[in-house]
Design a protein around this motif. Structure first.
Motif, PDB file in Angstrom:
ATOM      1  N   SER A  34      20.605  29.888 -37.274  1.00 36.44           N
ATOM      2  CA  SER A  34      21.351  28.656 -37.016  1.00 36.44           C
ATOM      3  C   SER A  34      22.828  28.898 -36.744  1.00 36.44           C
ATOM      4  O   SER A  34      23.376  29.971 -37.026  1.00 36.44           O
ATOM      5  N   ILE A  35      23.444  27.850 -36.206  1.00 36.04           N
ATOM      6  CA  ILE A  35      24.893  27.823 -36.045  1.00 36.04           C
ATOM      7  C   ILE A  35      25.338  26.362 -36.116  1.00 36.04           C
ATOM      8  O   ILE A  35      24.631  25.473 -35.620  1.00 36.04           O
ATOM      9  N   ALA A  36      26.472  26.096 -36.751  1.00 37.06           N
ATOM     10  CA  ALA A  36      26.931  24.722 -36.975  1.00 37.06           C
ATOM     11  C   ALA A  36      28.267  24.480 -36.275  1.00 37.06           C
ATOM     12  O   ALA A  36      29.037  25.410 -36.010  1.00 37.06           O
ATOM     13  N   GLY A  37      28.524  23.204 -35.984  1.00 30.39           N
ATOM     14  CA  GLY A  37      29.780  22.853 -35.341  1.00 30.39           C
ATOM     15  C   GLY A  37      30.006  21.360 -35.324  1.00 30.39           C
ATOM     16  O   GLY A  37      29.257  20.592 -35.941  1.00 30.39           O
ATOM     17  N   THR A  38      31.034  20.934 -34.596  1.00 32.93           N
ATOM     18  CA  THR A  38      31.422  19.527 -34.511  1.00 32.93           C
ATOM     19  C   THR A  38      31.742  19.176 -33.065  1.00 32.93           C
ATOM     20  O   THR A  38      32.267  20.016 -32.331  1.00 32.93           O
ATOM     21  N   GLY A  39      31.411  17.946 -32.659  1.00 34.55           N
ATOM     22  CA  GLY A  39      31.821  17.461 -31.353  1.00 34.55           C
ATOM     23  C   GLY A  39      30.677  17.036 -30.464  1.00 34.55           C
ATOM     24  O   GLY A  39      29.507  17.205 -30.794  1.00 34.55           O
ATOM     25  N   ASP A  40      31.037  16.474 -29.334  1.00 32.40           N
ATOM     26  CA  ASP A  40      30.079  15.974 -28.352  1.00 32.40           C
ATOM     27  C   ASP A  40      29.329  17.154 -27.733  1.00 32.40           C
ATOM     28  O   ASP A  40      29.948  18.026 -27.113  1.00 32.40           O
ATOM     29  N   PRO A  41      28.000  17.198 -27.875  1.00 30.53           N
ATOM     30  CA  PRO A  41      27.250  18.333 -27.328  1.00 30.53           C
ATOM     31  C   PRO A  41      27.342  18.435 -25.810  1.00 30.53           C
ATOM     32  O   PRO A  41      27.135  19.513 -25.256  1.00 30.53           O
ATOM     33  N   ASN A  42      27.663  17.327 -25.139  1.00 33.25           N
ATOM     34  CA  ASN A  42      27.756  17.351 -23.678  1.00 33.25           C
ATOM     35  C   ASN A  42      29.049  17.994 -23.181  1.00 33.25           C
ATOM     36  O   ASN A  42      29.107  18.468 -22.038  1.00 33.25           O
TER      37      ASN A  42
END
Length: 208
Positions: A34-42
């Motif tokens: 896995s990998i995690a993050g923040t923000g609009d995937p587009n």
């Protein structure tokens, strides 16, 4: 050489959802890369880089498993958990504040040592920017409701409403933070027309 393992077939109830009717299932503990993050995937560079790191390591791990363990398997589809600290951001579509964790399920015989070797080999050849942010962990969702959505990701709203309604009918509840909205991308988004995209929508729940 053992027969190639396909976890989608082994756990058919988890990956063969109906678009007509939601179902209540029990999801066992799974190993995930896995990998995690923040923000609009587009528009998020972090999301793009996460995908670009995940798949090379997943395929290298498969190659090493076949070579070193004599166990071959089908690489699983991309999956994602989605939430927001303020859930109104999630329900109103304020994607800049969305948090996500994207991942690929691994067979239970895959070890952290094999993942470490795969990561090192990918780093030597390609070294994608987000490589060092990958995690190898376990996910246990337990009781969940799910349904298949066919169509663009931006039009999931009515299907999600149906899923949540089914959860209430089953006397189940969820908070959306600990029990995160889960999507399984069965289609290759790069090669599939938006109206034909097939996405399993899953919501872990608590039974009342």
């Amino acid at each position: 050489m053992n027969k190639k393992i396909d976890l989608k077939k082994q756990y058919r109830e988890l990956y063969a959802a109906s678009s007509e009717k939601a179902a209540l299932i029990d999801v066992p503990e799974q190993k995930i890369l896995s990998i995690a993050g923040t923000g609009d995937p587009n528009t998020s560079l972090a999301f793009q880089q996460g995908v670009e790191a995940l798949f090379p390591v997943a395929f290298k791990t498969k190659f090493l498993s076949k070579k070193e363990l004599g166990r071959d398997y089908v690489v699983m589809p991309l999956e994602g958990l989605w939430w927001a600290d303020d859930m109104t951001d999630f329900t109103t579509g304020n994607r800049e504040n969305w948090q996500w964790k994207i991942f690929i399920v691994q067979p239970d015989f895959i070890t952290s040592g094999l993942i470490k070797t795969a990561r090192a080999e990918v780093k030597q050849k390609k070294n994608p920017p987000a490589l060092d942010k990958l995690c190898f962990e376990t996910l246990h969702e337990g009781p969940s409701v799910q349904i298949l959505h066919v169509g663009p990701y931006t039009e999931e709203g009515p299907t999600i409403d149906r899923l949540h309604g089914f959860a209430r009918e089953q006397n189940c509840s969820f908070d959306g933070l600990v029990q995160k909205h889960h999507e399984i991308y069965l289609s290759d988004m790069r090669r599939t027309a938006p109206e034909k995209l097939r996405t399993i929508l899953r919501q872990p729940v608590s039974r009342r």
